[in-house]
Motif scaffolding. Structure first.
Motif, PDB file in Angstrom:
ATOM      1  N   ALA A   1       0.837  -1.212   0.000  1.00  0.00           N
ATOM      2  CA  ALA A   1       0.000   0.000   0.000  1.00  0.00           C
ATOM      3  C   ALA A   1       0.867   1.256   0.000  1.00  0.00           C
ATOM      4  O   ALA A   1       0.776   2.100   0.900  1.00  0.00           O
ATOM      5  CB  ALA A   1      -0.923  -0.016   1.227  1.00  0.00           C
TER       6      ALA A   1
ATOM      7  N   ARG B   1      -5.630  -4.619   1.915  1.00  0.00           N
ATOM      8  CA  ARG B   1      -4.604  -4.560   0.867  1.00  0.00           C
ATOM      9  C   ARG B   1      -3.710  -5.802   0.833  1.00  0.00           C
ATOM     10  O   ARG B   1      -3.086  -6.095  -0.173  1.00  0.00           O
ATOM     11  CB  ARG B   1      -3.710  -3.336   1.065  1.00  0.00           C
ATOM     12  CG  ARG B   1      -4.408  -2.016   0.903  1.00  0.00           C
ATOM     13  CD  ARG B   1      -4.799  -1.807  -0.564  1.00  0.00           C
ATOM     14  NE  ARG B   1      -5.245  -0.449  -0.776  1.00  0.00           N
ATOM     15  CZ  ARG B   1      -4.437   0.555  -1.117  1.00  0.00           C
ATOM     16  NH1 ARG B   1      -3.153   0.339  -1.291  1.00  0.00           N
ATOM     17  NH2 ARG B   1      -4.921   1.759  -1.278  1.00  0.00           N
TER      18      ARG B   1
ATOM     19  N   ALA C   1      -6.280  -0.251   5.945  1.00  0.00           N
ATOM     20  CA  ALA C   1      -5.318  -0.848   5.013  1.00  0.00           C
ATOM     21  C   ALA C   1      -5.411  -2.369   4.964  1.00  0.00           C
ATOM     22  O   ALA C   1      -4.842  -3.004   4.079  1.00  0.00           O
ATOM     23  CB  ALA C   1      -3.914  -0.438   5.431  1.00  0.00           C
TER      24      ALA C   1
END
Ligand SMILES: Nc1ncnc2c1ncn2[C@@H]1O[C@H](COP(=O)(O)OP(=O)(O)OP(=O)(O)O)[C@@H](O)[C@H]1O
Ligand code: SF4
Ligand SMILES: [Mg+2]
Length: 639
Positions: free
Chosen positions: A264, A330, A327
């Protein structure tokens, strides 16, 4: 089975054909028979047999002959290696029967392909690129991936945590290297083997995980054999309860940044929050003070600023955790970082809430390079008893030092073992003839400034009389280092703990045959030097545990509040056990001889001294050093 056991241990039997200097020892054979019976009846057995009796073969042989699946746990990784690489191969030849054995250690011992790959691409590690390259080559050659095997990486190397995994950062089945993973391989071999050799730390951490309903590492077994079992209560205590370390938080921050760079790169906020968390962690750590210490958590909390800095750390970690929740989709690595942040936050909140619980000891271990906060149970007997009850297999606890003044209850009460057979076999050696106990007349107590100069002089005398061949065992690094400095110019090879690895020091000690070794606690136990290379063991002080240990202190307070006498119930028994272990290094065979030197005058001057003296093997005693000289002269002339 009794027949097979005597075919192995008896005169001219299978073992005698494969072990140099083998001579039947009735205690060893009886112990093997008793263990064999416990295995066949699935009972709990507590078995004590003197140091050097040969307990290793006494449990390995019946375990192998039983055909059962047996998990054998030893005190240290060194002992595990010795069992797996030396004793089991000897028995494989001697017994000439097929069986599979496996060695399993904690995950931090195995190279992790995934983390090695990450480390190789880390720009901050370019100065280590040669070593990382060597590790990659080695990873293609080794079967086990056990980093201690070829000394490929020094213990304590900064690279170690970068090329091994933790339960937190292992990607499990999502790992691109899972097909070649050394840990999975080692566990698979353990699943298939009859005899699995583990250590107490792994066994206890596995049991603690299982009782929390988390993943299982060790396979199910028909029997558990616990060697060096006197260490189990303390190790079990470490794994029950909860803890959080600055290292865990730091690793979370660093893994977050690594995973972000990989999966990410657009989420820069992750890096900001990770940096802020690391900085808040540093501030919290410095608020705990410079002094390295183990102290009750409440006394740390009373220090100025600690509470505020903990709140700041929790706030910044909350921010990091929030970003990680965004996140997480991801990649597997980021998802794991998110889970880790939640667990760590929960623990930090627990310490922040200052919960009072008489069953838990809350304490902090503050070091220069980090800190750990612990919540340790006062009493583990209920937990342990549940573990045993859940596993109706046989449990065999053995060690040279389970009884205190002839009774097992100090050991069994700590583990909550209520129904067990217990047996003691006295040492097979003739201490009257093979040994001498020298108790020098030191005019001052160990707390006196002059005490060390007496120890130095006595050490020099003993080393001269025994021509090297001496273990000097200390209760503190301070004493060890002072004596090491004072002995720097002696005529014999000097090996000092900390100057090389334990196994290197021991193999050099054996090879020289006239060396002097200085060690603290880890050399008091499990060390086997048969023969003349070790002919004198000196003990500087009664090995009372450090009084500033917060768990010990809490136990002492708890007992005192209930009208008990902690000195006689806790401190003396544990020092007796440690002393017996230290002494046990001396006589390891019928043909061994040697002098034991107990320096501490309190053995003779204090009323409690008698508990120690009563726990010694029956040795002739002298206070005259001329007797030591004569003892060695007579044996040298006879040889
Ligand atoms: N019957 C025997 N005859 C001669 N040597 C033996 C015999 N049995 C074992 N040995 C050797 O004796 C030494 C001591 O054995 P071992 O280490 O198993 O002792 P132990 O009882 O476990 O002692 P400790 O309590 O100190 O661990 C070893 O070097 C072992 O190989
Ligand atoms: S499965 Fe875990 S330990 Fe094994 S290689 Fe992958 S990350 Fe490393
Ligand atoms: Mg042993």
């Amino acid at each position: 089975m009794e027949e097979e056991i005597s075919r192995a241990f008896g005169e001219g039997g299978l073992l005698s054909q494969h072990i140099k200097g083998y001579a039947p020892r009735p205690q060893q054979q009886e112990m093997a028979n008793t263990i064999s019976e416990a295995l066949s009846k699935s009972t709990v057995l507590i078995a004590e047999a003197g140091t050097g009796t040969g307990k290793t073969f006494a449990y390995l042989v019946p375990a192998i002959l039983s055909g059962q699946k047996v998990i054998i746990s030893t005190g240290t990784k060194n002992l595990q290696d010795q069992l797996f690489h030396k004793d089991i191969p000897t028995l494989r030849k001697a017994l000439a029967m097929p069986f599979q054995a496996a060695l399993l250690k904690g995950r931090s011992n195995y190279l992790c392909h995934y983390r090695l790959h990450q480390a190789q691409h880390d720009p901050l590690l370019t100065s280590h690129s040669d070593l990382l390259y060597d590790l990659m080559i080695w990873s293609g050659e080794t079967r086990s991936g056990d980093l201690s095997e070829d000394d490929v990486l020094e213990e304590g190397s900064a690279l170690w945590p970068r090329v091994t995994s933790t339960i937190d950062n292992c990607l499990g089945s999502d790992c691109p290297n899972s097909a070649e993973c050394f840990i999975s391989e080692a566990r698979k071999r353990a699943q298939e083997a009859n005899i699995v050799v583990v250590n107490h730390h792994l066994l206890m951490s596995d049991m603690a995980l299982k009782s929390n309903g988390q993943g299982e590492v060790l396979p199910n077994a028909d029997a558990y054999i616990i060697d060096e079992a006197h260490q189990l209560p303390n190790i079990a205590t470490q794994f029950l309860g909860n803890r959080i370390s600055s290292h865990q938080i730091q690793e979370l921050c660093r893994d977050t940044v690594r995973e972000m760079a990989q999966d990410a790169p657009d989420m820069q906020l992750l890096q900001d929050h990770a940096d802020k968390t690391e900085s808040a962690l540093r501030t919290f750590h410095s608020s705990l003070g410079d002094k390295e210490q183990r102290v009750p958590w409440m006394s740390l909390l009373e220090k100025m600023g600690v509470e505020n800095k903990l709140t700041d750390l929790i706030d910044t970690m909350e921010g990091l955790s929030q970003q990680l929740s965004l996140a997480a989709e991801r990649g597997k690595g980021l998802e794991q970082c998110h889970n880790r942040s939640e667990v760590l936050l929960q623990t930090l909140h627990f310490f922040d809430s200052k919960q009072e619980d008489s069953q838990l000891v809350l304490w902090g271990d503050v070091r220069q390079n980090g800190m750990t906060l612990h919540a340790t149970p006062q009493n583990i007997s209920e937990h342990f008893q549940q573990w045993i009850d859940q596993k109706p297999q046989s449990w065999i606890f053995t060690s040279a030092t389970l009884t205190v003044a002839g009774k097992f209850n100090n050991f069994s009460d700590q583990l909550g073992i209520s129904e067990a057979d217990s047996v003691v076999w006295p040492s097979p050696f003739d201490f009257e003839k093979q040994s001498l106990l020298y108790m020098p007349n030191i005019p001052v107590d160990p707390s006196h400034d002059d005490y060390l100069s007496h120890i130095i002089q006595i050490s020099k005398d003993m080393i001269t009389y025994s021509q090297g061949r001496t273990f000097l065992l200390f209760t503190s690094y301070r004493a060890l280092n002072s004596v090491a400095d004072a002995l720097a110019n002696i005529d014999y090879p000097l090996m000092v703990q900390g100057r090389s690895s334990k196994s290197n020091l021991l193999s050099e000690f054996r090879e020289h045959g006239n060396a002097v070794l200085l060690g603290t606690s880890s050399f008091w136990e499990g060390v086997d030097v048969r023969g003349e290379a070790l002919s004198c063991v000196l003990i500087d002080k009664i090995p009372f545990s450090a009084p500033d240990d917060p768990i010990l202190q809490a136990k002492i307070d708890y007992l005192r509040e209930r009208g008990g006498n902690p000195f006689s119930a806790i401190q003396i028994p544990s020092a007796v056990i440690q002393l017996k272990q230290g002494i046990g290094r001396l006589i390891r065979d019928h043909s061994d001889y040697g002098v034991l030197v107990l320096c501490d005058p309190r053995f003779l001057t204090k009323p409690y001294g008698k508990y120690f003296l009563r726990s010694l093997p029956p040795m002739p005693i002298t206070q005259d050093k001329a007797d030591v000289k004569v003892f060695f002269e007579v044996r040298e002339t006879a040889a």
